[in-house]
Design a protein around this motif. Structure first.
Motif, short mmCIF file in Angstrom:
data_model
loop_
_atom_site.label_atom_id
_atom_site.label_comp_id
_atom_site.label_asym_id
_atom_site.label_seq_id
_atom_site.Cartn_x
_atom_site.Cartn_y
_atom_site.Cartn_z
N PRO A 19 4.68 4.88 12.49
CA PRO A 19 4.73 6.25 11.93
C PRO A 19 3.28 6.94 12.87
N GLY A 20 3.31 7.96 12.85
CA GLY A 20 2.12 8.74 12.89
C GLY A 20 1.48 9.19 11.65
N PRO A 21 0.44 10.15 11.58
CA PRO A 21 -0.24 10.20 10.35
C PRO A 21 0.69 10.29 9.46
N THR A 22 0.51 9.71 8.13
CA THR A 22 1.33 9.55 7.05
C THR A 22 0.42 9.81 5.93
N ASP A 23 0.92 10.51 4.92
CA ASP A 23 0.06 10.99 3.73
C ASP A 23 -0.02 9.80 2.64
N THR A 24 -1.13 8.99 3.06
CA THR A 24 -1.36 7.70 2.12
C THR A 24 -2.88 7.72 2.05
N GLY A 25 -3.38 6.84 1.23
CA GLY A 25 -4.70 6.71 1.02
C GLY A 25 -5.32 6.17 2.37
N LEU A 26 -4.65 5.42 2.99
CA LEU A 26 -5.42 5.21 4.30
C LEU A 26 -5.79 6.50 5.13
N LEU A 27 -4.79 7.37 5.29
CA LEU A 27 -4.95 8.57 6.00
C LEU A 27 -6.20 9.52 5.46
N ALA A 28 -6.11 9.46 4.02
CA ALA A 28 -7.07 10.51 3.34
C ALA A 28 -8.32 9.77 3.64
N LEU A 39 9.14 -4.10 11.26
CA LEU A 39 7.61 -4.30 11.55
C LEU A 39 7.30 -2.97 11.63
N VAL A 40 6.24 -2.51 10.56
CA VAL A 40 5.53 -1.34 10.72
C VAL A 40 4.38 -1.25 11.74
N GLY A 41 4.30 -0.54 12.89
CA GLY A 41 3.19 -0.32 13.79
C GLY A 41 2.71 0.94 13.71
N GLY A 62 0.78 -1.22 0.01
CA GLY A 62 0.04 -0.14 -0.11
C GLY A 62 0.97 1.17 -0.01
N GLY A 63 0.41 2.21 0.56
CA GLY A 63 1.26 3.35 0.65
C GLY A 63 2.53 3.51 1.13
N ILE A 64 2.77 2.93 2.39
CA ILE A 64 4.11 3.12 3.11
C ILE A 64 4.72 1.93 2.33
N THR A 104 1.26 -4.44 7.28
CA THR A 104 -0.03 -4.68 7.33
C THR A 104 -0.74 -4.03 8.35
N GLY A 105 -2.20 -3.49 7.82
CA GLY A 105 -2.82 -2.59 8.93
C GLY A 105 -4.47 -2.62 8.55
N HIS A 106 -5.09 -2.61 9.21
CA HIS A 106 -6.45 -2.62 9.09
C HIS A 106 -7.34 -1.40 8.77
N ARG A 107 -8.39 -1.59 8.13
CA ARG A 107 -9.26 -0.31 7.49
C ARG A 107 -10.57 -0.40 8.06
N HIS A 108 -10.80 -0.76 9.39
CA HIS A 108 -12.04 -0.79 9.99
C HIS A 108 -12.44 0.84 10.47
#
Ligand SMILES: NC(=O)c1ccc[n+]([C@@H]2O[C@H](COP(=O)([O-])OP(=O)(O)OC[C@H]3O[C@@H](n4cnc5c(N)ncnc54)[C@H](OP(=O)(O)O)[C@@H]3O)[C@@H](O)[C@H]2O)c1
Length: 256
Positions: free
Chosen positions: A188-197, A142-144, A15-17, A93-97
């Motif tokens: 990361p904190g807020p990062t400019d990807t589709g997930l954050l948008a 590992l990206v948390g 994904g973005g990252i 890997t990260g959720h999108r709920h």
């Protein structure tokens, strides 16, 4: 010839990252095998953006499914076969709920988040570790999320899973300390990807919490994915061999 010349990277999540990681490590000489859970086309498009010869292919991998992890990352799996072995694992890997307070969160959602963000990464580390230890060299990142340090309102399962990654990295760092295998977490904190948008645009708690989190970043903006990838690249580099079991926030000072 770059810093990562000859390196063989299994990138879980494109994904973005993840895409920024692939571009960075490939630009420095790595070959990268990428995985997707649902976005096959995104993984293929990423492969087409990498320098010739640096994309080793892609496969579907669901971190929540142990058989799927084994098929791709385990001994004889598709990633190792395509790369000729794995010396670097990066998990994004990260959720999108949508965010929701715990009492209103469906138990099935809790299970999915913990599997995606903690159990899956643990199974992935378990799958690649024997080969790295045997070879005497490996890098795992590992990206948390900074939610694992600070807790995020409406994201209790994820905040717990991210904090769990810290324990995973520290325990495995002890297991591997006498080899040149390292394991670290980038938060990361807020990062400019589709997930954050998507989260900023969402109704209810999700949009409110993310807007508030973004406002709280001392540097006053979201990270660029490349800034997160730069920290991952450092921890994945051969010269970072004395850094293990650490959690590095890349969040503009959101947590200190
Ligand atoms: N962007 C931010 O503001 C931010 C802030 C803090 C932490 N983070 C964390 O950083 C990581 C990367 O974030 P991002 O912004 O790049 O988000 P993203 O674009 O949504 O990437 C997440 C990746 O995880 C994959 N994935 C999700 N569930 C999976 C599963 N069960 N098994 C295997 N792969 C799975 C997705 O694959 P598919 O798309 O193919 O389904 C996607 O490639 C995530 O853990 C995220 O929570 C991001």
């Amino acid at each position: 010839m770059g810093t990562f010349s000859g390196r063989r990277v299994l990138l879980v999540g494109t994904g973005g990252i993840g895409a920024a990681v692939a571009l960075r490590l490939a630009a420095e000489g790595s070959r990268v095998f990428g995985t997707y859970r649902s976005d096959h086309d995104g993984a293929a498009a990423l492969g087409a953006r990498l320098p010739a010869g640096s994309w080793a292919g892609s496969a579907r991998l669901d971190a929540a499914d142990p058989a799927s992890v084994d098929d791709v990352a385990g001994p004889g799996g598709s990633a190792g076969a395509a790369l000729g072995g794995i010396d670097t694992l990066v998990v994004t890997t990260g959720h999108r709920h949508p965010l929701e307070i715990l009492a209103k969160t469906d138990p099935a959602v809790i299970q999915d988040i913990v599997r995606t963000e903690l159990v899956g990464p643990m199974l992935l580390v378990r799958a690649v570790l024997p080969e790295m230890v045997e070879a005497g060299f490996g890098r795992i990142v590992l990206v948390g999320s900074d939610s694992g340090k600070a807790g995020t309102l409406g994201d209790a399962a994820s905040s717990s899973a991210r904090a769990g990654l810290h324990g995973l990295a520290r325990a495995v760092a002890r297991e591997t300390a006498r080899t040149d295998v390292t394991i670290n977490v980038v938060s990361p904190g807020p990062t400019d990807t589709g997930l954050l948008a998507g989260m900023l645009a969402a109704d209810g708690l999700t949009g409110k919490v993310m807007a508030g989190t973004l406002r709280a970043v001392p540097k006053g903006r979201a990270a660029r994915p490349e800034e997160v990838a730069a920290a991952i690249a450092h921890l994945a580099s051969a010269e970072a061999g004395f850094t293990t079991g650490q959690v590095l926030s890349v969040s503009g000072g959101l947590t200190m």
